[in-house]
Design an enzyme around this catalytic site. Sequence first.
Site, PDB file in Angstrom:
ATOM      1  CB  VAL A 136       7.595  81.656  37.177  1.00  0.00           C
ATOM      2  CG1 VAL A 136       7.689  80.196  36.736  1.00  0.00           C
ATOM      3  CG2 VAL A 136       8.245  82.566  36.136  1.00  0.00           C
TER       4      VAL A 136
ATOM      5  N   GLY B 174       2.260  81.327  38.937  1.00  0.00           N
ATOM      6  CA  GLY B 174       1.457  82.299  39.682  1.00  0.00           C
ATOM      7  C   GLY B 174       0.043  81.880  39.990  1.00  0.00           C
TER       8      GLY B 174
ATOM      9  CG  LEU C 206       1.272  73.899  34.257  1.00  0.00           C
ATOM     10  CD1 LEU C 206       1.023  72.682  35.136  1.00  0.00           C
ATOM     11  CD2 LEU C 206       2.121  73.515  33.048  1.00  0.00           C
TER      12      LEU C 206
ATOM     13  CG  ASP D 178       6.358  73.190  30.623  1.00  0.00           C
ATOM     14  OD1 ASP D 178       7.079  73.511  31.582  1.00  0.00           O
ATOM     15  OD2 ASP D 178       6.154  72.009  30.291  1.00  0.00           O
ATOM     16  CG  MET D 179       8.341  76.109  34.939  1.00  0.00           C
ATOM     17  SD  MET D 179       8.096  76.557  36.686  1.00  0.00           S
ATOM     18  CE  MET D 179       7.858  74.922  37.412  1.00  0.00           C
TER      19      MET D 179
ATOM     20  CG  HIS E 290       8.921  74.282  47.881  1.00  0.00           C
ATOM     21  ND1 HIS E 290       8.296  74.248  49.108  1.00  0.00           N
ATOM     22  CD2 HIS E 290       7.920  74.484  46.976  1.00  0.00           C
ATOM     23  CE1 HIS E 290       6.996  74.404  48.955  1.00  0.00           C
ATOM     24  NE2 HIS E 290       6.744  74.548  47.671  1.00  0.00           N
TER      25      HIS E 290
END
Length: 354
Positions: A197, A199, A222, A241-242, A259
Site C-alpha cells: 500500500v 508502494g 494513487l 485510494d487506500m 507516519h
Amino acid sequence: MAKEELGEEEAMLRGQADIWQYMFGFVDSMALKCAVELGIADIINSYGHPIALSQIASSMDSPSPDINCLSRIMRLLVRKGIFISSPHPESGDPLYGLTHSSKWLLREAELSLAPMVIMENHQWPLAPWHCLSRCVKEGGIAFEKAHGSEIWNFASANPEFNNLFNEGMACTSKITIKAILSAYKDGFQGVRSLVDVGGGTGTVVTEIVKAHPHIHGICFDLPHVVATAPKYPGVSHIGGDMFDAIPAADAIFMKWIMHDWSDEDCVKILKNCRKAIPEKNGKVIIVDVVLQPDGEGLFDNTGLVLDLVMVAHTSGGKERTEVEWKKILEEGGFSRYKIIKIPALQSIIEAYPV
C-alpha cells in the site's frame, strides 16, 4: 571571580556556541546537496583512491570551476566527516578520499541516499519549513500554506516534483528493503499474495517478490504514481485510494505510509486493511519509526527530526511511540502486534486481527 561565576560564564558561552551551530545547521545540508550535484563522491570513487582538488575540479562538467570555492566546501565536509583529507606524500597538498558517509552519496551505487538529499533540499520541500510558527499560531498544514495545496495534490499536478519525490522515496526503499529481507526472512513464509500500500513505482514489492518468488506482489498507489511505474515480473500495479478500499491479499505491507497521516486517518487505513486480509493468518506488516524520545540509539535523534518533517510536509502525519502505535492498531481492528528490530531507521510492526 568566584568559581560559581566562572561556571555560569562557561555554560553561557557553550550555550551561545550551540545557538550559532544550530542557526547555521542548514549550511551542512546545503554543502551536502552541493557535493551530490557536483558528483564529488562519484569522481573520487572513479579514481579508486584519494585525489587532489585539481583532479576533482577537472572531472566536473564545467569549463572553469572555481577551485577556491570548491576547497572551502570540501574543508567543511571534511570537518563534518563526509570526506577525509590527507597530505600528499611529496607536495603536502590535501588529497580527498571517501568515508563510510560519502559512500552513501554515490549516485550510481546500488544503495544511495543521493536522490533523497536532492529531494529534501529542493526549494519546494524546504518552503514549508518557513511556516512552522504559523502552524503553531494558526494550525493548518505547512505545505499547503507554502504552496497552496497539500503535498499529494501538488505532486499530482506537478510532474517534476512527482519525479523528484518518487526518486527520493525509491532510493530509501532500496536501503530499507535490504534490511527487511535480511532480518525478516521468516515473515513472508506462507504469504501467497502481498499488497504494498502506497508502494510508489514498485521498488520494494519487486525486491520482496524476487527474494520470495512464491508471492504475487501488488503495488497499490494513487493513479498518477502507478502510471509512471515500470513493469516487473510477478508484480501487478493497481491505482486507487487506500481510504476507499485496498485490494485483497494474504498480507498488507506498508512502508513509511502511516507516519504521513493523522491517527484518525491511520485508523481508517487500518480498517480497510482489516477488510482486505483473511480473518485467520492475515496480517499487516508496517515498516515505520517507533519513536524513542529519550533513546540513545543510532537513529533515535533522526526519529525526532522526522516527526517535524511530518509537520512540514504532511496533513497531520507524525512519528509514533509504541504506546501510540498500540492505540491506533487496536482502534483499526488489530488486537495483537509485535515489534521487530531491523538494521535500519525504521522497525517492523507486525499486526494481526485475532
